[in-house]
Design an enzyme around this catalytic site. Structure first.
Site, PDB file in Angstrom:
ATOM      1  N   GLU A  12      76.541  51.718  26.409  1.00  0.00           N
ATOM      2  CA  GLU A  12      76.161  52.160  27.753  1.00  0.00           C
ATOM      3  C   GLU A  12      77.154  51.753  28.831  1.00  0.00           C
ATOM      4  OE1 GLU A  12      72.026  51.718  28.930  1.00  0.00           O
ATOM      5  OE2 GLU A  12      71.504  51.239  26.876  1.00  0.00           O
ATOM      6  N   ASN A  72      72.539  61.171  33.544  1.00  0.00           N
ATOM      7  CA  ASN A  72      71.613  60.120  33.113  1.00  0.00           C
ATOM      8  C   ASN A  72      72.216  59.390  31.915  1.00  0.00           C
ATOM      9  OD1 ASN A  72      69.039  58.725  32.812  1.00  0.00           O
ATOM     10  ND2 ASN A  72      68.661  60.053  31.053  1.00  0.00           N
ATOM     11  N   HIS A 108      71.125  57.453  28.567  1.00  0.00           N
ATOM     12  CA  HIS A 108      69.955  57.268  27.701  1.00  0.00           C
ATOM     13  C   HIS A 108      70.367  56.394  26.510  1.00  0.00           C
ATOM     14  CE1 HIS A 108      66.064  58.119  25.978  1.00  0.00           C
ATOM     15  NE2 HIS A 108      66.680  58.242  24.819  1.00  0.00           N
TER      16      HIS A 108
HETATM   17  C1  GAR Z   1      69.178  51.139  30.043  1.00  0.00           C
HETATM   18  O1  GAR Z   1      69.145  50.751  28.701  1.00  0.00           O
HETATM   19  C2  GAR Z   1      69.110  52.648  30.167  1.00  0.00           C
HETATM   20  O2  GAR Z   1      69.809  53.301  29.148  1.00  0.00           O
HETATM   21  C3  GAR Z   1      67.624  52.879  30.029  1.00  0.00           C
HETATM   22  O3  GAR Z   1      67.043  51.857  30.816  1.00  0.00           O
HETATM   23  C4  GAR Z   1      67.886  50.702  30.757  1.00  0.00           C
HETATM   24  C5  GAR Z   1      68.152  50.216  32.166  1.00  0.00           C
HETATM   25  O4  GAR Z   1      68.855  48.989  32.152  1.00  0.00           O
HETATM   26  N1  GAR Z   1      67.258  54.197  30.476  1.00  0.00           N
HETATM   27  C6  GAR Z   1      66.326  54.942  29.872  1.00  0.00           C
HETATM   28  O5  GAR Z   1      65.657  54.548  28.942  1.00  0.00           O
HETATM   29  C7  GAR Z   1      66.147  56.335  30.466  1.00  0.00           C
HETATM   30  N2  GAR Z   1      65.350  57.155  29.597  1.00  0.00           N
HETATM   31  P1  GAR Z   1      69.654  48.481  33.422  1.00  0.00           P
HETATM   32  O6  GAR Z   1      68.698  48.530  34.618  1.00  0.00           O
HETATM   33  O7  GAR Z   1      70.032  47.070  33.079  1.00  0.00           O
HETATM   34  O8  GAR Z   1      70.858  49.370  33.636  1.00  0.00           O
END
Ligand code: GAR
Length: 211
Positions: free
Chosen positions: A181, A108, A110
């Site tokens: 990320e 995952n 985060h």
């Molecule tokens: C990302 O920032 C990811 O890290 C977060 O959701 C976003 C998805 O963006 N995930 C979480 O918060 C999980 N707990 P994306 O659809 O543009 O990749």
């Protein structure tokens, strides 16, 4: 060749980063077998379709209860024969049966430096709101293996990002994505695909190249 399933709920910029890394040869030993979303409107599904990658929506709304949804999800995953499940902005709780079936084969991303701003209720923008409210000067992102807890599994990679005085949650979210990320998620997949990741006593050890 490591076969991936990427699970998504929203825009899919992390999925895009993984697809780009495969295209440009940053990740060499993996390919995306399927992209699965719980949300039919997720733009991530369009990104996958444009690349000719199988993309499906399995929505809890289409099932009588959670149990039936979880079972359908797991059967789909099993039928694709994937080696690694990548949660890339997937905002659905992973059921214990799936964690057990894919032990240390689910990762995952985060958007904070775990153990800060993680756990129940911390997802998406809420993570960055929490960081700004607390006034931390450094935040970042974490890739971790998924276990039965929320954001508690072994940590694979982390990258720090500076918080600036005038940041809004949206500005900070974007910086964390760009600087952390979109880099560490493809890097983590590459390390696993190259067989360089081991877990020892609940902690990750990465065998660096040449060692
Ligand atoms: C990302 O920032 C990811 O890290 C977060 O959701 C976003 C998805 O963006 N995930 C979480 O918060 C999980 N707990 P994306 O659809 O543009 O990749």
């Amino acid at each position: 060749m490591l076969k991936l399933a990427v699970l998504v709920s929203g825009g899919g910029t992390n999925l895009q980063a993984v697809m780009d890394a495969i295209d440009n040869g940053t990740i060499t030993n993996a390919r995306i077998e399927v992209v699965i979303s719980n949300n039919k409107d997720a733009y991530a599904l369009t990104r996958a379709a444009e690349k000719g990658i199988e993309n499906v929506c399995i929505s809890p709304k289409d099932f009588a209860d959670r149990e039936a949804f979880n079972q359908a999800f797991l059967s789909k995953l099993n039928s694709c024969g994937v080696d690694l499940v990548v949660l890339a902005g997937f905002l659905v709780l992973i059921p214990p049966e799936m964690i057990a079936a894919y032990r240390y084969r689910i990762i995952n991303i985060h958007p904070s430096l775990i153990p800060s701003f993680c756990g129940k209720g911390y997802y998406g923008l809420k993570v960055h709101e929490g960081a700004l409210e607390r006034g931390v000067k450094i935040t970042g992102a974490t890739v971790h293996f998924v276990d039965e807890g929320t954001d508690t599994g072994p940590i694979l990679l982390q990258k720090a990002v500076a918080v600036e005085d005038d940041d809004t949650p949206e500005i900070l979210q974007r910086r964390v994505m760009e600087e952390a990320e979109w880099k560490i998620l493809p890097e983590a997949i590459g390390l696993i695909a190259d067989g360089r990741v081991e877990i020892e006593n609940g902690k990750v050890r990465i065998r660096r190249s040449g060692i």
